[in-house]
Design an enzyme around this catalytic site. Structure first.
Site, PDB file in Angstrom:
ATOM      1  N   ALA A  69      45.596  50.509  43.881  1.00 51.64           N
ATOM      2  CA  ALA A  69      45.508  50.166  42.464  1.00 51.64           C
ATOM      3  C   ALA A  69      46.889  50.107  41.807  1.00 51.64           C
ATOM      4  CB  ALA A  69      44.616  51.175  41.745  1.00 51.64           C
ATOM      5  N   THR A  70      47.799  50.978  42.217  1.00 50.84           N
ATOM      6  CA  THR A  70      49.129  50.995  41.582  1.00 50.84           C
ATOM      7  C   THR A  70      49.816  49.638  41.737  1.00 50.84           C
ATOM      8  OG1 THR A  70      49.336  53.350  42.047  1.00 50.84           O
ATOM      9  CG2 THR A  70      51.382  52.169  41.597  1.00 50.84           C
ATOM     10  N   GLN A 176      38.411  54.380  38.866  1.00 51.92           N
ATOM     11  CA  GLN A 176      37.555  55.569  38.911  1.00 51.92           C
ATOM     12  C   GLN A 176      36.092  55.265  38.633  1.00 51.92           C
ATOM     13  OE1 GLN A 176      38.113  58.570  39.922  1.00 51.92           O
ATOM     14  NE2 GLN A 176      40.334  58.512  40.085  1.00 51.92           N
ATOM     15  N   SER A 196      40.670  50.496  43.964  1.00 53.17           N
ATOM     16  CA  SER A 196      41.308  51.067  45.149  1.00 53.17           C
ATOM     17  C   SER A 196      40.240  51.618  46.085  1.00 53.17           C
ATOM     18  CB  SER A 196      42.242  52.189  44.682  1.00 53.17           C
ATOM     19  OG  SER A 196      43.076  52.598  45.714  1.00 53.17           O
ATOM     20  N   HIS A 198      40.178  53.928  48.440  1.00 53.11           N
ATOM     21  CA  HIS A 198      40.018  55.349  48.808  1.00 53.11           C
ATOM     22  C   HIS A 198      39.279  56.177  47.755  1.00 53.11           C
ATOM     23  CE1 HIS A 198      43.473  57.404  46.592  1.00 53.11           C
ATOM     24  NE2 HIS A 198      43.746  56.132  46.385  1.00 53.11           N
ATOM     25  N   THR A 235      52.359  41.024  55.706  1.00 52.58           N
ATOM     26  CA  THR A 235      51.147  41.045  56.540  1.00 52.58           C
ATOM     27  C   THR A 235      50.043  41.839  55.848  1.00 52.58           C
ATOM     28  OG1 THR A 235      52.554  40.920  58.466  1.00 52.58           O
ATOM     29  CG2 THR A 235      50.279  41.644  58.840  1.00 52.58           C
ATOM     30  N   CYS A 321      48.493  62.196  41.075  1.00 51.21           N
ATOM     31  CA  CYS A 321      49.781  61.528  40.856  1.00 51.21           C
ATOM     32  C   CYS A 321      50.737  62.381  40.039  1.00 51.21           C
ATOM     33  CB  CYS A 321      49.570  60.194  40.174  1.00 51.21           C
ATOM     34  SG  CYS A 321      48.538  59.186  41.183  1.00 51.21           S
TER      35      CYS A 321
HETATM   36  N1  PLP Z   1      44.185  54.192  38.387  1.00 52.40           N
HETATM   37  C1  PLP Z   1      43.376  55.269  38.370  1.00 52.40           C
HETATM   38  C2  PLP Z   1      42.412  55.441  37.239  1.00 52.40           C
HETATM   39  C3  PLP Z   1      43.444  56.219  39.388  1.00 52.40           C
HETATM   40  O1  PLP Z   1      42.651  57.283  39.358  1.00 52.40           O
HETATM   41  C4  PLP Z   1      44.376  56.021  40.437  1.00 52.40           C
HETATM   42  C5  PLP Z   1      44.516  57.034  41.517  1.00 52.40           C
HETATM   43  O2  PLP Z   1      44.480  58.219  41.278  1.00 52.40           O
HETATM   44  C6  PLP Z   1      45.191  54.880  40.416  1.00 52.40           C
HETATM   45  C7  PLP Z   1      45.062  54.000  39.370  1.00 52.40           C
HETATM   46  C8  PLP Z   1      46.198  54.625  41.495  1.00 52.40           C
HETATM   47  O3  PLP Z   1      45.524  54.266  42.670  1.00 52.40           O
HETATM   48  P1  PLP Z   1      46.284  54.090  44.077  1.00 52.40           P
HETATM   49  O4  PLP Z   1      46.568  55.473  44.552  1.00 52.40           O
HETATM   50  O5  PLP Z   1      45.335  53.362  44.928  1.00 52.40           O
HETATM   51  O6  PLP Z   1      47.509  53.319  43.846  1.00 52.40           O
END
Ligand code: PLP
Length: 379
Positions: A69-70, A176, A196, A198, A235, A321
């Protein structure tokens, strides 16, 4: 002693069916070139794209695979800014994930004005304030679906309608919420969305950016080959994409039963904690909340000490994070909690593999630890 994992907002275990789906792309169909193995991989990637797209009601051509997601947030927001350089105003809220907030800081340094909508005591924005904040030069409204710390769910339907009515782009971080909330990018008027794998029992290191047809050709953040239309060169993580797609498909089929299960466990946990502990309060909305989330403040007990005492129960005191930071959670201080109060809060993220027995055991351990900690600090 058995370990109990209660940190499903940070990450979820990979479903065995996801691992099974991924395995062939590590072992015998790992090719990446112009030959049969390469073609099989390319086909698997497009099937995965279709399944991820279907999970959120999108067309596969509008899905871009990223590392998570980041990366999707950065490509989406910075790309949008580059595409519409005349629009120098962005609306967001102070309780977004660090990936959005730090991208906002970056854009602020590039001359953008960022409006942070206030949130109420349970972390939810006011649509009327949003309407008044949108201006002709507003590039987008970036508001998430569910908060990663307090689980509060934003009124995304109303946000989408407001954006559509004013011709403003709606960027939604659904990382989320996508697992339990049936997101449909069309119905919810989302122009961009990020997710994302995971967080939904898929592997780490793979995510997606949805971008609608009205966005245009996003510029890449970094430069390389033509993968992912050249927007995200390098890739592609094909085993990851295949696993992500399987996670989406499984989640879609299990959504209703998982939601019921999470709600049942969450309510039981709250009943046990609130009936045994004094001066315990919930952060965030109980009504508009992620079903697997509980975030509580236990007065007089530092979350760090509590987590330290609960060696075999994995819960956290902020988003993963910001772990390692000594600062209180930005989400909790946005709810007007003082620094001391914010440091008395723990986040509990219940997942689909947790059982009632685990929840009852964890509640007992938490209660016992709180009693001990309170006793040791009382004079
Ligand atoms: N956005 C939200 C709401 C999240 O909870 C997270 C991860 O904790 C992210 C973005 C970032 O996701 P990723 O670790 O896949 O980059």
């Amino acid at each position: 002693m058995k370990e109990i994992y209660l940190d499903a907002h940070a990450s979820t275990p990979v479903d065995a069916k996801v691992i099974e789906a991924m395995m062939p792309y590590f072992t015998h169909c790992f090719g990446n070139g112009n030959h049969r193995h390469g073609w099989q991989s390319a086909q698997a990637l497009e099937t995965a794209r279709l399944e991820v797209a279907q999970f959120i009601g999108a067309y596969p051509g509008n899905i871009l695979f990223t590392s998570g997601a980041t990366e999707a947030i950065n490509i989406g927001l910075i790309g949008l800014a580059k595409l519409y350089p005349e629009k120098k105003h962005i609306i967001t809220q102070p309780t977004e994930h660090a990936a959005v907030l730090q991208t906002m800081k970056f854009l602020e340094k590039q001359g953008y004005k960022i409006s942070y909508l206030p949130v109420n005591a349970v972390g939810i924005i006011d649509i009327e304030v949003l309407k008044k904040t949108i201006a002709p030069n507003t590039l987008c409204v970036a508001i998430m679906l569910a908060n990663s710390e307090i689980g509060s769910v934003q009124p995304i339907e109303a946000i989408g309608e407001t954006c559509k009515a004013t011709g403003t782009k709606f960027f939604c971080d659904i990382t989320q919420g996508a697992g339990w909330y049936p997101v449909d990018v069309g119905t919810h008027n989302m122009d961009m969305a990020v997710l994302s794998a995971h967080k939904i029992y898929g592997p780490k290191g793979i995510g997606a950016l949805y971008y609608g047809n009205g966005i245009g050709k996003l510029p890449p953040l970094f430069h390389g080959g033509g993968q992912e239309k050249g927007i995200r060169p390098g890739t592609v993580n094909i085993p990851g994409a295949v696993g992500f797609a399987m996670a989406c498909t499984l989640m879609k089929g299990q959504r209703a039963s998982i939601t019921d299960h999470l709600l049942h466990l969450r309510n039981r946990l709250w009943d046990l904690l609130s009936s045994s502990l004094e001066e315990i309060t919930v952060n965030g909305s109980m009504e508009h909340r992620h079903p697997g989330n509980l975030n509580v403040r236990i007065k007089g007990v530092s979350s760090e000490s509590l987590i330290g005492k609960l060696q075999n129960i994995m819960l956290s005191n902020s988003s993963a994070c910001s772990s390692g930071s000594t600062k209180p959670s930005h989400v909790l201080t946005s709810l007007q909690l003082t620094e001391v109060q914010a440091k008395e809060c723990v986040r509990i993220g219940i997942g689909k593999y947790n059982t009632l027995e685990e929840i009852e055991f964890a509640a007992g351990q938490i209660i016992e630890a709180v009693h001990k900690l309170r006793k040791s600090t009382s004079v």
